[in-house]
Design a protein around this motif. Structure first.
Motif, mmCIF file in Angstrom:
data_model
loop_
_atom_site.group_PDB
_atom_site.id
_atom_site.type_symbol
_atom_site.label_atom_id
_atom_site.label_comp_id
_atom_site.label_asym_id
_atom_site.label_seq_id
_atom_site.Cartn_x
_atom_site.Cartn_y
_atom_site.Cartn_z
ATOM 1 N N GLU A 1 1.590 -3.259 -2.551
ATOM 2 C CA GLU A 1 2.498 -2.646 -1.587
ATOM 3 C C GLU A 1 3.343 -3.655 -0.813
ATOM 4 N N LYS A 2 2.981 -4.933 -0.856
ATOM 5 C CA LYS A 2 3.771 -5.936 -0.145
ATOM 6 C C LYS A 2 5.139 -6.144 -0.781
ATOM 7 N N ILE A 3 5.335 -5.607 -1.965
ATOM 8 C CA ILE A 3 6.642 -5.686 -2.601
ATOM 9 C C ILE A 3 7.716 -5.035 -1.732
ATOM 10 N N ILE B 1 17.950 0.890 2.495
ATOM 11 C CA ILE B 1 19.307 1.120 1.983
ATOM 12 C C ILE B 1 20.277 0.074 2.536
ATOM 13 N N LEU B 2 20.053 -0.352 3.775
ATOM 14 C CA LEU B 2 20.880 -1.404 4.353
ATOM 15 C C LEU B 2 20.705 -2.711 3.591
ATOM 16 N N TYR B 3 19.460 -3.036 3.274
ATOM 17 C CA TYR B 3 19.215 -4.234 2.471
ATOM 18 C C TYR B 3 19.855 -4.101 1.090
ATOM 19 N N ALA B 4 19.765 -2.927 0.503
ATOM 20 C CA ALA B 4 20.377 -2.722 -0.809
ATOM 21 C C ALA B 4 21.897 -2.942 -0.745
ATOM 22 N N SER B 5 22.503 -2.576 0.376
ATOM 23 C CA SER B 5 23.945 -2.775 0.539
ATOM 24 C C SER B 5 24.311 -4.251 0.518
ATOM 25 N N CYS B 6 23.408 -5.094 0.981
ATOM 26 C CA CYS B 6 23.665 -6.539 0.956
ATOM 27 C C CYS B 6 23.890 -7.031 -0.463
ATOM 28 N N LYS C 1 14.626 -16.232 -5.306
ATOM 29 C CA LYS C 1 13.791 -15.531 -6.289
ATOM 30 C C LYS C 1 13.025 -14.387 -5.638
ATOM 31 N N GLU C 2 12.559 -14.616 -4.419
ATOM 32 C CA GLU C 2 11.833 -13.567 -3.713
ATOM 33 C C GLU C 2 12.747 -12.393 -3.376
ATOM 34 N N TRP C 3 13.986 -12.700 -2.995
ATOM 35 C CA TRP C 3 14.945 -11.626 -2.735
ATOM 36 C C TRP C 3 15.277 -10.875 -4.026
ATOM 37 N N GLU C 4 15.308 -11.558 -5.148
ATOM 38 C CA GLU C 4 15.543 -10.883 -6.431
ATOM 39 C C GLU C 4 14.391 -9.934 -6.748
ATOM 40 N N ASN C 5 13.157 -10.338 -6.429
ATOM 41 C CA ASN C 5 12.010 -9.447 -6.606
ATOM 42 C C ASN C 5 12.136 -8.219 -5.713
ATOM 43 N N PHE C 6 12.601 -8.445 -4.495
ATOM 44 C CA PHE C 6 12.784 -7.333 -3.556
ATOM 45 C C PHE C 6 13.873 -6.386 -4.054
ATOM 46 N N LEU D 1 4.911 -11.520 -1.791
ATOM 47 C CA LEU D 1 5.878 -10.462 -2.068
ATOM 48 C C LEU D 1 5.247 -9.303 -2.809
ATOM 49 N N GLY D 2 4.010 -9.439 -3.217
ATOM 50 C CA GLY D 2 3.370 -8.352 -3.932
ATOM 51 C C GLY D 2 2.995 -8.714 -5.339
#
Length: 278
Positions: free
Chosen positions: A23-25, A210-215, A180-185, A13-14
């Motif tokens: 940058e993999k973050i 932005i679509l992911y942020a909407s989730c 946890k990885e999604w929380e990092n994202f 994940l970075g």
């Protein structure tokens, strides 16, 4: 949904062993559909009206639904709907294009919009008013259940089990690691420093972020540190995601006979009831 690289652990994940970031973050940690992400990695395992709203956002991003907005300034809905909010909704027009092959859930989402509006082109204010009519609300609820069943079937999700991530309604060890990885994202999406260091490289990537942020309901936070450069980001800039949730919520509030045992749609809240309701 675009193809994405499935990523394993926090290092991918970075985060390296020294807890530094690279940058993999920017990479989402799995290729789960937008509809499944909030179900798996937020507080509820239920399919809700938010799931439908995310599908509509994805359709806007795919240009299957065209968005025409007669506003220039950013807008944010407050804690209670106001006449100003209704006028803003009047200036946000959606037009269903529906070209090419779609998933069943996407086709059903478009049908729901058509049934609410009796037209392929409509503004959010007119759609909101339609949800106050019980007969239309009843039809919406029925279509919503069909849509939810399609989401479950497409994702091999039975409400409690999903791949090796969710078992009997609880995250597995793999699921907890992925959360946890999604929380990092999410941290990346709302971090100005990280976004400036590793910005989206195109308008398409910007929209997808932005679509992911909407989730995770952080879409406005993410957009504040990104460009408003696509129809989807402009829709979000005017609080369109929140407005969709309010409109769909209002339809469920106006269903005349609540179905027993469906157990699909939770979290209905009446604080944003559309003026003029029955």
């Amino acid at each position: 949904m675009m193809n994405k690289t499935i990523i394993g652990g926090n290092n991918m994940l970075g985060f390296n062993t020294k807890n530094e970031v690279n940058e993999k973050i920017k990479n989402p940690p799995s290729d789960d559909s937008y509809s499944m992400i909030p179900i798996l990695f937020t507080k509820s395992n239920d399919i809700t009206i938010k799931t439908l709203s995310l599908t509509v956002l994805d359709l806007i991003n795919q240009n299957q639904i065209k968005c025409d907005i007669g506003l220039t300034d950013s807008y944010e809905v407050g804690k209670k709907l106001t006449p100003e909010d209704m006028e803003v909704m009047k200036k946000i027009t959606l037009r269903i294009v529906n070209k090419g092959e779609l998933k069943t859930s996407e086709t059903l989402a478009i049908r729901l919009l058509k049934n609410l509006n009796k037209n392929k082109k409509f503004n959010l204010k007119s759609m909101a008013k339609q949800t106050n009519i019980s007969s239309i609300a009843n039809k919406f609820e029925s279509g919503l259940e069909e849509y939810a069943n399609a989401i479950e079937k497409e994702n091999a999700y039975d409400g409690e089990n999903y791949r090796d991530i969710l078992e009997n309604g609880k995250l597995t060890g793999k699921g907890k690691e992925l959360k946890k990885e999604w929380e990092n994202f999410q941290d990346y999406l709302k971090s100005q420093d990280l976004t400036e260091k590793y910005p989206p490289e195109s308008a398409d990537e910007n929209s997808i972020q932005i679509l992911y942020a909407s989730c995770f309901d952080i879409e406005k936070d993410a957009l504040k540190i990104r460009e408003n450069n696509t129809p989807l980001t402009d829709f979000i800039d005017k609080d369109g995601f929140k407005l969709l949730n309010i409109i769909f919520n209002n339809a469920l509030l106006n269903v005349s006979h609540k179905r027993k045992g469906s157990g699909i749609f939770y979290g209905v809240n009446d604080k944003y009831t559309i003026p003029g309701g029955g």
